[in-house]
Structure formats: structure tokens, C-alpha cells
Scaffold this active site. Structure first.
Site, PDB file in Angstrom:
ATOM      1  N   HIS A 246      -5.982   1.165 -10.961  1.00  0.00           N
ATOM      2  CA  HIS A 246      -5.291  -0.090 -11.282  1.00  0.00           C
ATOM      3  C   HIS A 246      -3.803   0.165 -11.526  1.00  0.00           C
ATOM      4  O   HIS A 246      -2.955  -0.627 -11.133  1.00  0.00           O
ATOM      5  CB  HIS A 246      -5.934  -0.766 -12.489  1.00  0.00           C
TER       6      HIS A 246
ATOM      7  N   LEU B 100      12.075 -15.793  -2.960  1.00  0.00           N
ATOM      8  CA  LEU B 100      10.627 -15.687  -2.779  1.00  0.00           C
ATOM      9  C   LEU B 100       9.879 -16.430  -3.890  1.00  0.00           C
ATOM     10  O   LEU B 100      10.238 -16.335  -5.065  1.00  0.00           O
ATOM     11  CB  LEU B 100      10.217 -14.199  -2.816  1.00  0.00           C
TER      12      LEU B 100
ATOM     13  N   ASP C 203      -7.636  -5.261  -3.037  1.00  0.00           N
ATOM     14  CA  ASP C 203      -8.936  -4.682  -3.387  1.00  0.00           C
ATOM     15  C   ASP C 203      -8.987  -3.187  -3.055  1.00  0.00           C
ATOM     16  O   ASP C 203      -8.387  -2.747  -2.069  1.00  0.00           O
ATOM     17  CB  ASP C 203     -10.041  -5.429  -2.635  1.00  0.00           C
TER      18      ASP C 203
HETATM   19  C1  IPE Z   1      -9.136  -4.585  -7.109  1.00  0.00           C
HETATM   20  O1  IPE Z   1      -9.685  -3.330  -7.095  1.00  0.00           O
HETATM   21  C2  IPE Z   1      -8.476  -4.908  -8.442  1.00  0.00           C
HETATM   22  C3  IPE Z   1      -9.156  -5.959  -9.236  1.00  0.00           C
HETATM   23  C4  IPE Z   1     -10.190  -6.672  -8.872  1.00  0.00           C
HETATM   24  C5  IPE Z   1      -8.632  -6.196 -10.579  1.00  0.00           C
HETATM   25  P1  IPE Z   1     -11.171  -3.087  -7.571  1.00  0.00           P
HETATM   26  O2  IPE Z   1     -11.142  -2.784  -9.029  1.00  0.00           O
HETATM   27  O3  IPE Z   1     -12.051  -4.207  -7.153  1.00  0.00           O
HETATM   28  O4  IPE Z   1     -11.542  -1.751  -6.770  1.00  0.00           O
HETATM   29  P2  IPE Z   1     -12.907  -1.413  -6.040  1.00  0.00           P
HETATM   30  O5  IPE Z   1     -13.223  -2.554  -5.112  1.00  0.00           O
HETATM   31  O6  IPE Z   1     -13.930  -1.242  -7.106  1.00  0.00           O
HETATM   32  O7  IPE Z   1     -12.599  -0.153  -5.306  1.00  0.00           O
HETATM   33 MG    MG Z   2     -13.267  -4.610  -5.527  1.00  0.00          MG
END
Ligand code: IPE
Ligand code: MG
Length: 240
Positions: A33, A127, A16
Site C-alpha cells: 500500500h 486537473l 489493484d
Molecule cells: C488495491 O490493492 C488497494 C486497495 C484495495 C486498498 P489490494 O490490496 O487489493 O491488493 P491485492 O489485490 O490483494 O494484491
Molecule cells: Mg485487490
């Protein structure tokens, strides 16, 4: 300070903080991402290096569909590319890949890729990498309950045959041991529907680091925190 690092058999990771990582740099969330995938590649290397048997990563939750369509599509494209292009390397490294989650909702092309990846790596003995994709823990349990109910209505089993063991074997994680350690980056201290049945006794480690910044030091730190906890599984004697 630490006598001996305990190596968990199964680690789950909620990756996250991608969006916030990008926003803090004045970039679009999608950049976060993209960086997140790089951190995932590195995580797989750390897991192999430290002798982890099972690694489950939460990459897209069934609740993430609520995000803008463009972001959802971007994440799908990235994960598809990850599964496709990293496959050869992972396969060469003896990694067995499983995708956990509801596949029916995914487009046919992606379903085929998933089936192929699982088939190709099914005999690998290194793994075990599980990618939770379009995954939700409650939906997983609901789907297991449906399967079991169907078996009851076909008279294949009796209601009294339903026990924890049968439920476990009916979840996506059939044959995968429960996670010993769950790591969540990004500062939030929640399970967010990740492996809700399976993590009943998992140690939880929450890190303030945003996912794209997660490095080997954070990984080792998580193992150290895990090692410092006493797991008793409801008993009173420490289990080692
Ligand atoms: C996690 O990062 C990735 C996914 C849920 C796909 P986020 O996209 O939730 O990033 P924040 O929490 O908004 O910073
Ligand atoms: Mg998030």
C-alpha cells in the site's frame, strides 16, 4: 503504428495489486500500500503531463472494510497523509480535488480534512483529481434514489421529473463527465462496483501489472489501447 493518440477527457483507475506486489517480495501487505501511494503520485503527474482533464482513482471501496482492521487502519492513515501532505503541491499545480464516497462513516477529523481540501482547491482549473474513498457505486445510486425520493415526498418534484439527467446530477459525480476510459491493474477483469452508473460507455482496459509497478509506459499503453477502439455509443458510425 498509431496515427494519433486520443486523449480521454476522464480516466478512472482501479489501483489493484498492492497486496500481491508485497507478498511476492515476502513483505507485509502494508508495504504494498505504501508503494501504491508512490505510484498514485506518479499517476497524477502522468495525467497532468498528458493533458487529462479528469482523473478518478479508486482508493478504498466500501467493501474493503471486510479486511483485517490493521490493514484498513493502515490504508486510512496513508490516504489521510496523502490528502494532507500532497495537498500543497497539488494546489500549487492548480489541481482541483474532490473526494467521492460516503463520508458520514468516516471519523470527524478525516471529514474535516476532506472538506478543507475540496474548499481550498475548488477554484483550481487544472486537473480534476477525484479520489473515490469509502466509495461503492451501488451505494452511490441508492443514496441518490433516497435524495430524489425525499424531494418527491416534499412535492419539490414529480415522479415524472425523474430522468437520467436528474439521477446523474444527484450522484457524487455531479458536474463530472462520465469516464471515457477505465483502467484496472492487477489482472482482475471486473468493475467491482466502481462508477457503475457512469461507466456505461467507458472503454475498459485491464492490465496485468500490479499497481505499485504501474509506470508511464503502462499509462501510455492504456491511451494507445483506448485510441485503437471505436466508440459508437450504441450507434453505427464511429464517434471521434
Ligand atoms: C488495491 O490493492 C488497494 C486497495 C484495495 C486498498 P489490494 O490490496 O487489493 O491488493 P491485492 O489485490 O490483494 O494484491
Ligand atoms: Mg485487490
Amino acid at each position: 503504428m498509431m496515427e494519433k493518440l486520443q486523449i480521454p477527457v476522464h480516466i478512472g483507475v482501479t489501483m489493484d495489486g498492492n497486496g500481491r506486489w508485497a507478498q511476492a517480495r515476502g513483505k507485509p501487505r502494508t508495504d504494498g500500500h505504501r508503494e501504491g501511494i508512490k505510484a498514485l503520485r506518479k499517476l497524477v503527474e502522468y495525467a497532468i503531463r498528458h493533458g487529462i482533464r479528469y482523473l478518478t482513482v479508486f482508493s478504498f471501496s466500501s467493501e474493503n472494510w471486510r479486511r483485517p482492521k490493521s490493514e484498513v487502519e493502515f490504508i486510512f492513515k496513508l490516504l489521510r497523509r496523502f490528502v494532507e501532505s500532497d495537498l500543497q503541491k497539488l494546489h500549487a499545480n492548480n489541481v482541483r480535488i474532490r473526494i467521492l464516497g460516503d463520508r458520514e462513516e468516516l471519523e470527524a477529523g478525516l471529514q474535516d480534512i476532506i472538506t478543507e481540501v475540496e474548499r481550498k482547491t475548488q477554484n483550481n482549473t487544472g486537473l480534476n483529481l477525484n479520489v473515490a474513498f469509502n466509495y461503492g457505486g451501488r451505494a452511490e445510486i441508492a443514496s441518490a434514489v433516497q435524495k430524489i425520493a425525499r424531494a418527491v415526498s416534499r412535492k419539490e418534484i414529480l415522479p415524472d421529473d425523474i430522468d437520467e439527467n436528474l439521477i446523474e446530477r444527484t450522484l457524487f459525480t455531479n458536474e463530472i463527465p462520465d469516464p471515457d476510459l477505465l483502467i484496472r491493474t492487477g489482472g482482475e477483469q471486473r468493475i467491482s462496483n466502481f462508477l457503475v452508473w457512469q461507466s456505461a460507455y467507458a472503454e475498459l482496459v485491464f492490465l496485468d501489472v500490479l499497481w505499485p509497478d504501474f509506470d508511464e509506459e503502462d499509462f501510455v499503453k492504456s491511451l494507445e489501447i483506448f485510441s485503437s477502439r471505436q466508440r459508437r455509443f450504441g450507434g453505427i458510425e464511429p464517434v471521434s
